[in-house]
Design a protein around this motif. Structure first.
Motif, PDB file in Angstrom:
ATOM      1  N   ASP A  91     -16.765 -35.663  23.755  1.00 44.28           N
ATOM      2  CA  ASP A  91     -15.321 -35.335  23.581  1.00 44.28           C
ATOM      3  C   ASP A  91     -14.935 -35.724  22.538  1.00 44.28           C
ATOM      4  O   ASP A  91     -14.464 -34.486  21.813  1.00 44.28           O
ATOM      5  N   ILE A  95     -13.780 -32.916  19.364  1.00 47.47           N
ATOM      6  CA  ILE A  95     -11.794 -32.874  18.738  1.00 47.47           C
ATOM      7  C   ILE A  95     -11.929 -32.960  17.288  1.00 47.47           C
ATOM      8  O   ILE A  95     -11.285 -32.201  16.598  1.00 47.47           O
ATOM      9  N   ALA A  98     -13.189 -29.860  14.987  1.00 46.43           N
ATOM     10  CA  ALA A  98     -11.920 -29.185  15.762  1.00 46.43           C
ATOM     11  C   ALA A  98     -11.447 -29.622  14.158  1.00 46.43           C
ATOM     12  O   ALA A  98     -10.610 -29.158  13.384  1.00 46.43           O
TER      13      ALA A  98
ATOM     14  N   ILE B  95      -2.241 -28.550  14.054  1.00 48.62           N
ATOM     15  CA  ILE B  95      -3.444 -28.826  15.018  1.00 48.62           C
ATOM     16  C   ILE B  95      -3.848 -28.020  15.862  1.00 48.62           C
ATOM     17  O   ILE B  95      -4.969 -28.108  16.066  1.00 48.62           O
ATOM     18  N   ALA B  97      -4.326 -25.000  15.861  1.00 52.26           N
ATOM     19  CA  ALA B  97      -4.819 -23.986  15.516  1.00 52.26           C
ATOM     20  C   ALA B  97      -6.349 -24.825  14.720  1.00 52.26           C
ATOM     21  O   ALA B  97      -7.099 -23.665  15.025  1.00 52.26           O
ATOM     22  N   ALA B  98      -6.685 -26.127  15.122  1.00 56.50           N
ATOM     23  CA  ALA B  98      -7.923 -26.414  14.769  1.00 56.50           C
ATOM     24  C   ALA B  98      -8.304 -26.490  16.299  1.00 56.50           C
ATOM     25  O   ALA B  98      -9.983 -25.797  16.741  1.00 56.50           O
ATOM     26  N   LEU B  99      -7.022 -27.274  16.761  1.00 55.10           N
ATOM     27  CA  LEU B  99      -7.906 -27.785  18.409  1.00 55.10           C
ATOM     28  C   LEU B  99      -8.509 -26.652  19.361  1.00 55.10           C
ATOM     29  O   LEU B  99      -9.705 -26.660  20.161  1.00 55.10           O
ATOM     30  N   GLN B 102     -11.490 -24.247  19.374  1.00 55.22           N
ATOM     31  CA  GLN B 102     -12.067 -25.026  20.131  1.00 55.22           C
ATOM     32  C   GLN B 102     -12.636 -25.332  21.676  1.00 55.22           C
ATOM     33  O   GLN B 102     -13.784 -24.966  22.261  1.00 55.22           O
ATOM     34  N   LEU B 106     -15.563 -23.326  23.528  1.00 59.02           N
ATOM     35  CA  LEU B 106     -16.394 -23.941  24.632  1.00 59.02           C
ATOM     36  C   LEU B 106     -16.120 -24.104  26.578  1.00 59.02           C
ATOM     37  O   LEU B 106     -16.382 -24.024  27.347  1.00 59.02           O
ATOM     38  N   GLY B 151     -14.668 -28.462  29.590  1.00 58.01           N
ATOM     39  CA  GLY B 151     -14.927 -29.397  30.389  1.00 58.01           C
ATOM     40  C   GLY B 151     -14.820 -30.623  30.195  1.00 58.01           C
ATOM     41  O   GLY B 151     -16.052 -31.515  30.086  1.00 58.01           O
ATOM     42  N   LEU B 152     -14.000 -30.673  28.346  1.00 54.99           N
ATOM     43  CA  LEU B 152     -13.846 -31.863  27.543  1.00 54.99           C
ATOM     44  C   LEU B 152     -12.402 -32.763  28.139  1.00 54.99           C
ATOM     45  O   LEU B 152     -11.146 -32.379  27.346  1.00 54.99           O
ATOM     46  N   PRO B 153     -12.295 -34.053  29.302  1.00 54.86           N
ATOM     47  CA  PRO B 153     -10.502 -33.981  29.160  1.00 54.86           C
ATOM     48  C   PRO B 153     -10.034 -34.147  27.950  1.00 54.86           C
ATOM     49  O   PRO B 153      -8.940 -33.809  28.300  1.00 54.86           O
ATOM     50  N   ARG B 154     -10.604 -35.230  27.346  1.00 56.11           N
ATOM     51  CA  ARG B 154      -9.706 -35.380  25.892  1.00 56.11           C
ATOM     52  C   ARG B 154      -9.153 -34.101  25.530  1.00 56.11           C
ATOM     53  O   ARG B 154      -8.481 -34.119  25.540  1.00 56.11           O
ATOM     54  N   LEU B 155     -10.364 -33.382  25.366  1.00 51.67           N
ATOM     55  CA  LEU B 155     -10.054 -32.536  23.957  1.00 51.67           C
ATOM     56  C   LEU B 155      -8.801 -31.598  24.738  1.00 51.67           C
ATOM     57  O   LEU B 155      -7.767 -30.921  24.166  1.00 51.67           O
ATOM     58  N   LEU B 158      -5.335 -33.432  24.875  1.00 50.19           N
ATOM     59  CA  LEU B 158      -4.826 -33.290  23.410  1.00 50.19           C
ATOM     60  C   LEU B 158      -4.484 -32.067  22.876  1.00 50.19           C
ATOM     61  O   LEU B 158      -3.257 -31.876  22.294  1.00 50.19           O
TER      62      LEU B 158
END
Lengths: 227, 227
Positions: A91, A95, A98, B95, B97-99, B102, B106, B151-155, B158
DNA sequence: TGCCTGTCGATTGGATCCAATCTAACAATC
DNA sequence: GATTGTTAGATTGGATCCAATCGACAGGCA
């Protein structure tokens, strides 16, 4: 890395404006460096005694750490240092993979010769460093030097926060990857110097990919939960 | 959008486990929706009276909001709702546009037909919605539906947090861009349906770019600080 | 034996209380 | 008249106190 919480408290000094700030910064450092192990329950009374303050600033600090996903709160059961898992590491990589290219892209046009020199010096320092904790710090500073001119404070702060979080996986990173990726660091720096955004970002992506893949492979062979 | 803080408190109900959680969620909603204007000082005593709790849960909630960059703390001067500026909006766009690409990348391989239907329905709802606040909510849900299978909880968390923050700029977004970008939404959805990651990400990037550029141009013509 | 239940200590969530600091108004001085 | 020093009130930061909840353990019951 070897310092426990009490040493970190001792060395903190009076450079904070409020007790809450001081507790928050020290606890975060302690969690990121591993001085407080994952899974450790954070007893408020105990921390209050260690920091020589009341429970109130402790609680405010814990709430901030909760918002940073460093501790878990369960009602009436208190705060626990979040575990390190492969999923968390992936994770975090995702991040950073990204955010960092975005920060680098925006920063490259504004980087100065001085920035490049600082970055160069940091790489030289990393080459000669043995202590993993210190290597993590130098690595973070190298990356942040290249992102610092992005001109967007939130993006920079968020990137730094997630780079710092990566310190928690440093031990496993080194075991899996074997080094800090100095060749890749040099490729990123070289491309940034000549303002070649595309190449710099590609080198950075390679840096992330190699680390992420190595970590996945490392855990696959162990299949165990992280201690 | 039209509801003030007191109405939001009334309608909150007892669905929270602790007072701190309840205050934090309600205050965040109030700040994001604009019910509490930027620059407003948040007097602890006053909030405590409104929420009918003591100052303690208020303070813990404010600390969490500080960690989310929604309020500013100054020692002995208290918390203030952070201002909305062009820089902040650009920061938020960068931010996201980056996250978001990604998260989308995924997520795409794991999206189900049901997800696509939900997304489709949300677009139809947006077409018929007039209320800006509700449009913001639907927009957020559309995007998050497409990212939810990453599949990535933090991503994911955020990304959602920064999408929610964008609600603060919604008013200016609509004034600058003129619409929610439904054409772009449909392009993103169509490409995601056929698992064409590259096209989907490109459409998403276009979505972000158009919004960001329009906002910049909008503020350039005004040159004024945001009210 | 195994499961349920009730009690007790530990610990947290929240309320109240006190001290430190800031703001603003006003007075004194130049 | 402008500037600086002083002081009172407001407001926050931190400490202490109380009540609610959780976990463990002991004892009763099938």
């Amino acid at each position: 890395m070897s310092a426990g919480l009490s040493e970190m408290i001792q060395s903190a000094g009076p450079r904070y404006r409020t007790a809450t700030e001081y507790v928050e910064a020290t606890l975060r450092e302690a969690i990121l460096s591993g001085a407080i192990a994952p899974g450790t329950p954070l007893r408020q009374e105990e921390l209050a005694a260690s920091f020589k303050v009341s429970r109130m600033p402790i609680r405010e600090a814990l709430r901030q750490l909760e918002a940073q996903a460093l501790v878990d709160f369960e009602p009436h059961r208190g705060a626990v240092v979040v575990q390190i898992t492969l999923l968390d590491a992936m994770d975090n990589y995702a991040i950073r993979a990204a955010l960092e290219p975005q920060a680098l892209r925006l920063s490259i046009p504004n980087l100065t010769d001085e920035d490049f020199e600082i970055a160069e010096d940091l790489l030289a320092e990393i080459d000669q460093e043995q202590d993993p904790g210190r290597m993590g710090e130098l690595n973070r500073r190298f990356h942040m030097t290249l992102y610092a001119q992005a001109g967007l404070p939130r993006l920079i702060a968020l990137t730094e926060q997630h780079l710092a979080t990566a310190d928690r996986y440093l031990r496993f990173h080194l075991a899996a990857v074997g080094d800090m990726g100095q060749d890749e660091h040099r490729a990123i720096l070289a491309a940034s110097r000549v303002r070649d955004e595309a190449s710099a970002i590609e080198a950075l992506a390679h840096h992330h990919n190699r680390a992420s893949e190595a970590m996945k492979a490392y855990f696959a062979t162990r299949s165990a939960a992280v201690p």
